[in-house]
Design an enzyme around this catalytic site. Sequence first.
Site, PDB file in Angstrom:
ATOM      1  N   GLN A 177       8.152  -0.252 -16.084  1.00  0.00           N
ATOM      2  CA  GLN A 177       9.280  -0.154 -15.103  1.00  0.00           C
ATOM      3  C   GLN A 177       9.703  -1.553 -14.580  1.00  0.00           C
ATOM      4  O   GLN A 177      10.924  -1.839 -14.615  1.00  0.00           O
ATOM      5  CB  GLN A 177       8.801   0.395 -13.785  1.00  0.00           C
ATOM      6  CG  GLN A 177       8.178   1.651 -13.973  1.00  0.00           C
ATOM      7  CD  GLN A 177       8.098   2.480 -12.598  1.00  0.00           C
ATOM      8  OE1 GLN A 177       8.810   2.845 -11.804  1.00  0.00           O
ATOM      9  NE2 GLN A 177       6.632   2.742 -12.271  1.00  0.00           N
TER      10      GLN A 177
ATOM     11  N   THR B  42      -2.109  -5.385  -7.701  1.00  0.00           N
ATOM     12  CA  THR B  42      -1.839  -4.141  -7.137  1.00  0.00           C
ATOM     13  C   THR B  42      -2.595  -3.989  -5.740  1.00  0.00           C
ATOM     14  O   THR B  42      -3.652  -4.878  -5.130  1.00  0.00           O
ATOM     15  CB  THR B  42      -2.502  -3.025  -7.802  1.00  0.00           C
ATOM     16  OG1 THR B  42      -2.462  -1.925  -7.151  1.00  0.00           O
ATOM     17  CG2 THR B  42      -4.032  -3.243  -8.400  1.00  0.00           C
TER      18      THR B  42
ATOM     19  N   TYR C  31      -9.601   1.132 -11.996  1.00  0.00           N
ATOM     20  CA  TYR C  31      -8.085   0.519 -12.174  1.00  0.00           C
ATOM     21  C   TYR C  31      -8.268  -0.590 -11.216  1.00  0.00           C
ATOM     22  O   TYR C  31      -7.944  -1.704 -11.613  1.00  0.00           O
ATOM     23  CB  TYR C  31      -7.124   1.431 -11.651  1.00  0.00           C
ATOM     24  CG  TYR C  31      -5.883   0.804 -11.366  1.00  0.00           C
ATOM     25  CD1 TYR C  31      -4.947   0.375 -12.709  1.00  0.00           C
ATOM     26  CD2 TYR C  31      -5.308   0.849 -10.217  1.00  0.00           C
ATOM     27  CE1 TYR C  31      -3.980  -0.262 -12.586  1.00  0.00           C
ATOM     28  CE2 TYR C  31      -3.926   0.142 -10.130  1.00  0.00           C
ATOM     29  CZ  TYR C  31      -3.365  -0.508 -11.234  1.00  0.00           C
ATOM     30  OH  TYR C  31      -1.885  -1.152 -11.116  1.00  0.00           O
TER      31      TYR C  31
END
Length: 293
Positions: free
Chosen positions: A11, A102, A126
Amino acid sequence: MKILLTGSSGQVGRCLVEKLNNTIGTEFIALNRNELDITDSISVDKIVTSFQPNVIINAAAHTAVDRAEEEVELSYAINRDGPENLAKAAARIGATILHISTDYVFAGDKDGEYVENDETVPQSVYGKSKLAGEIAVAEACHRHIIIRTAWVFSEHGGNFVKSMLRLAESRDALSIVADQFGGPTYAGDIADALLQISAAIVKEKNVEFGIYHYSGMPHVSWYDFANTIFIEAKEQDVLKKVMAINPITTAVYPTPAKRPVNSKLNSGKINIQFGIVPSNWPLALKNLKHYMG
């Protein structure tokens, strides 16, 4: 300015390519995972030595949050080892690395917004692999900027906005989690921020290297975000009706990976240092026809 971009098919990567194609005075190479395996240190060294970029932007990541719970080795290879390879290569030629991280590095149980020096306690593979990547980048290259972001969406790839619009075409109602909060962030705004930081670095402005938070405002729940998407879709005639949505709790919708309840990131530091304002996610929803398909 010479920029080496990895993860060009994601993205943020796709938004960066679009903007770089229209940026005068910038030479760049944009590589996807088929063109450069960042976990292969020899391949990384070869391209970096050959191209000699001022800035390396790493937009590559293993972002399949639930699959990561089983794909542990792959997650760490892409999210830790790959960024480390890029950072080491950057350090060797005196370049700067910009690396995307993140909100998942936090436990998500804080009251209020997270700032850059808050304790990191990731709750998923993650999140743990991304934190390991942050540490590896910082240790390998002094000239690093790590951007933590959250709830990324765009016209490209798979994301919450596109999923909502797709589901609305085949369903009469949806149940959306209403007790997780964060700042939706438009990938095009992340791309703009990265290019603005890159320009400041190349112009040798007094840049403070380290970690920065960048996400959207206002902060909302997933339920609120979905509701805004559907209202906009109806107003723009992308959908023929406003979708009926029901608020539910996280407990009702269990997932393999634990999500942060609080993903609110404070973007004050990046504003002070670079003049970058939070992502205007409501504005990014004003052209939803480009999110269809």
